[in-house]
Design an enzyme around this catalytic site. Structure first.
Site, PDB file in Angstrom:
ATOM      1  N   HIS A 198      -9.018   3.626  18.379  1.00 18.95           N
ATOM      2  CA  HIS A 198      -8.627   4.754  19.222  1.00 18.95           C
ATOM      3  C   HIS A 198      -9.808   5.391  19.957  1.00 18.95           C
ATOM      4  O   HIS A 198     -10.888   5.540  19.378  1.00 18.95           O
ATOM      5  CB  HIS A 198      -7.991   5.853  18.365  1.00 18.95           C
ATOM      6  CG  HIS A 198      -6.743   5.449  17.642  1.00 18.95           C
ATOM      7  ND1 HIS A 198      -5.637   4.936  18.280  1.00 18.95           N
ATOM      8  CD2 HIS A 198      -6.407   5.497  16.323  1.00 18.95           C
ATOM      9  CE1 HIS A 198      -4.689   4.691  17.379  1.00 18.95           C
ATOM     10  NE2 HIS A 198      -5.131   5.015  16.196  1.00 18.95           N
ATOM     11  N   LYS A 211      -5.878  -2.344  18.952  1.00 24.22           N
ATOM     12  CA  LYS A 211      -4.670  -1.652  19.426  1.00 24.22           C
ATOM     13  C   LYS A 211      -4.851  -0.146  19.308  1.00 24.22           C
ATOM     14  O   LYS A 211      -5.672   0.314  18.516  1.00 24.22           O
ATOM     15  CB  LYS A 211      -3.455  -2.129  18.622  1.00 24.22           C
ATOM     16  CG  LYS A 211      -3.632  -1.877  17.147  1.00 24.22           C
ATOM     17  CD  LYS A 211      -2.527  -2.489  16.329  1.00 24.22           C
ATOM     18  CE  LYS A 211      -2.704  -2.193  14.862  1.00 24.22           C
ATOM     19  NZ  LYS A 211      -2.685  -0.766  14.510  1.00 24.22           N
ATOM     20  N   CYS A 241       1.867   0.314  10.222  1.00 25.78           N
ATOM     21  CA  CYS A 241       1.459  -0.832  11.041  1.00 25.78           C
ATOM     22  C   CYS A 241       1.983  -2.167  10.531  1.00 25.78           C
ATOM     23  O   CYS A 241       2.329  -3.039  11.332  1.00 25.78           O
ATOM     24  CB  CYS A 241      -0.054  -0.825  11.210  1.00 25.78           C
ATOM     25  SG  CYS A 241      -0.561   0.580  12.249  1.00 25.78           S
ATOM     26  N   ASP A 270      -7.160  -0.981  14.285  1.00 26.57           N
ATOM     27  CA  ASP A 270      -6.738   0.254  14.938  1.00 26.57           C
ATOM     28  C   ASP A 270      -7.988   0.782  15.646  1.00 26.57           C
ATOM     29  O   ASP A 270      -9.060   0.882  15.037  1.00 26.57           O
ATOM     30  CB  ASP A 270      -6.265   1.224  13.836  1.00 26.57           C
ATOM     31  CG  ASP A 270      -5.173   2.170  14.281  1.00 26.57           C
ATOM     32  OD1 ASP A 270      -4.287   1.760  15.040  1.00 26.57           O
ATOM     33  OD2 ASP A 270      -5.214   3.342  13.847  1.00 26.57           O
ATOM     34  N   ASP A 316      -5.168  -4.016   9.847  1.00 30.71           N
ATOM     35  CA  ASP A 316      -5.906  -2.735   9.739  1.00 30.71           C
ATOM     36  C   ASP A 316      -6.609  -2.466   8.400  1.00 30.71           C
ATOM     37  O   ASP A 316      -6.526  -1.349   7.868  1.00 30.71           O
ATOM     38  CB  ASP A 316      -4.956  -1.558  10.048  1.00 30.71           C
ATOM     39  CG  ASP A 316      -4.396  -1.589  11.471  1.00 30.71           C
ATOM     40  OD1 ASP A 316      -4.679  -2.554  12.207  1.00 30.71           O
ATOM     41  OD2 ASP A 316      -3.666  -0.658  11.843  1.00 30.71           O
TER      42      ASP A 316
HETATM   43  C1  VGL Z   1      -1.783   3.284  10.964  1.00 35.64           C
HETATM   44  C2  VGL Z   1      -1.162   5.479  11.193  1.00 35.64           C
HETATM   45  C3  VGL Z   1      -1.944   5.596  12.327  1.00 35.64           C
HETATM   46  C4  VGL Z   1      -1.668   2.025  10.177  1.00 35.64           C
HETATM   47  C5  VGL Z   1      -2.551   3.380  12.103  1.00 35.64           C
HETATM   48  O1  VGL Z   1      -2.578   1.162  10.258  1.00 35.64           O
HETATM   49  O2  VGL Z   1      -0.660   1.875   9.439  1.00 35.64           O
HETATM   50  N1  VGL Z   1      -1.082   4.326  10.528  1.00 35.64           N
HETATM   51  N2  VGL Z   1      -2.642   4.543  12.768  1.00 35.64           N
HETATM   52 ZN    ZN Z   2      -4.011   4.856  14.340  1.00 37.12          ZN
END
Ligand code: VGL
Ligand code: ZN
Length: 204
Positions: free
Chosen positions: A50, A107, A152, A48, A10
Site C-alpha cells: 500500500h 496488490k 486475502c 500487500d 501475504d
Molecule cells: C489483508 C486486511 C488488509 C490480508 C490485507 O492479507 O488478509 N487483510 N489487507
Molecule cells: Zn492491506
C-alpha cells in the site's frame, strides 16, 4: 497436463506477531508455507503493498475507529490500521519464508481501492493479471495458503474458483483475523463456492 500452482498469500511482517495488523499465530504460516513450497514447483507469492496514504487505512478517515466499515464506491470497506506500506519493514516477507517463487503479485497499490484477492481488486473487476499468467503457464489447479484466511485467502480462493480454477485451501497453513466471526463465515462461503478446504497433509 494439469499443472498446480501454490499461491502463498501475504506472509508479511505486518501480519505476524509484532506487526501492525498482526494475525494470531501468523508466523506459524511461515513453516507451513515452506513445507508446501517443497511439494509444488510452481509458486506465486502475493504481497500487500500500500501507498502510505491508502484509503483503507483508518488514519485516512479522521475520527474513524479501527476495524469499522465504510461505504466505498465499490462496496463495504473495512478500515485497517496502517499496514504493509510500500518498502517498509512491515511490508517485507517474513525473513523465514522461502521466497524462491516464479512470480510475486503486489496488490493494494492504488490509493483509492483496496485489493484483498490475488486476482482482482475489491471492485471484483480490475484484474491483477494473475489469471492470464497462470493460464499461459498451463495451470488449472491452485493450492492456497497464508494470511489471512478470512480476507486475502478467502477473496483469492473465491476469485480463483470464479475464474474456473480447481481451488484447494490448505486450512492449517492459514491463520485468520476473525472479526466478528469472519473466520467461520469465510469457511462456509468458500465451501459454498466449491473451494476445497483440506489439511496440508491431505494435499498432494
Ligand atoms: C489483508 C486486511 C488488509 C490480508 C490485507 O492479507 O488478509 N487483510 N489487507
Ligand atoms: Zn492491506
Amino acid at each position: 497436463m494439469a499443472e498446480t500452482a501454490l499461491i502463498i498469500i501475504d506472509v508479511q511482517n505486518d501480519f505476524c506477531p509484532g506487526g501492525a495488523l498482526a494475525v494470531a499465530g501468523g508466523d506459524e504460516a511461515v513453516s507451513a508455507a515452506n513445507a508446501l513450497a517443497a511439494r509444488f514447483p510452481l509458486r506465486v507469492l502475493t504481497q500487500d503493498w500500500h501507498p502510505a496514504d491508502h484509503f483503507s487505512f483508518v488514519d485516512a478517515h479522521p475520527g474513524a475507529i479501527p476495524f469499522s466499515e465504510i461505504e466505498a464506491p465499490y462496496g463495504r470497506q473495512t478500515l485497517w490500521p496502517r499496514h504493509c506500506v510500500q518498502g517498509s519493514h512491515g511490508a517485507a516477507f517474513h525473513y523465514g519464508l522461502r521466497q524462491d517463487a516464479d512470480l510475486i503479485i503486489r496488490k493494494g497499490f492504488r490509493r483509492e481501492i483496496d485489493s484483498y484477492s490475488a486476482f482482482f481488486e475489491n471492485d471484483r473487476k480490475t484484474p491483477t493479471g494473475l489469471s492470464g499468467y497462470l493460464r499461459e503457464r498451463g495451470v488449472s489447479r491452485l493450492v492456497l495458503c497464508g494470511l489471512a484466511l478470512d480476507f486475502c485467502v478467502k477473496f483469492s480462493a473465491l476469485d480463483g474458483a470464479r475464474m474456473g480454477f480447481d481451488v484447494t485451501v490448505a486450512e492449517d497453513a492459514c491463520r485468520a483475523i476473525d472479526l466478528n466471526g469472519s473466520a467461520e463465515a469465510a469457511r462456509a462461503e468458500m465451501r459454498g463456492a466449491g473451494v476445497r478446504l483440506k489439511p496440508m497433509a491431505e494435499i498432494s
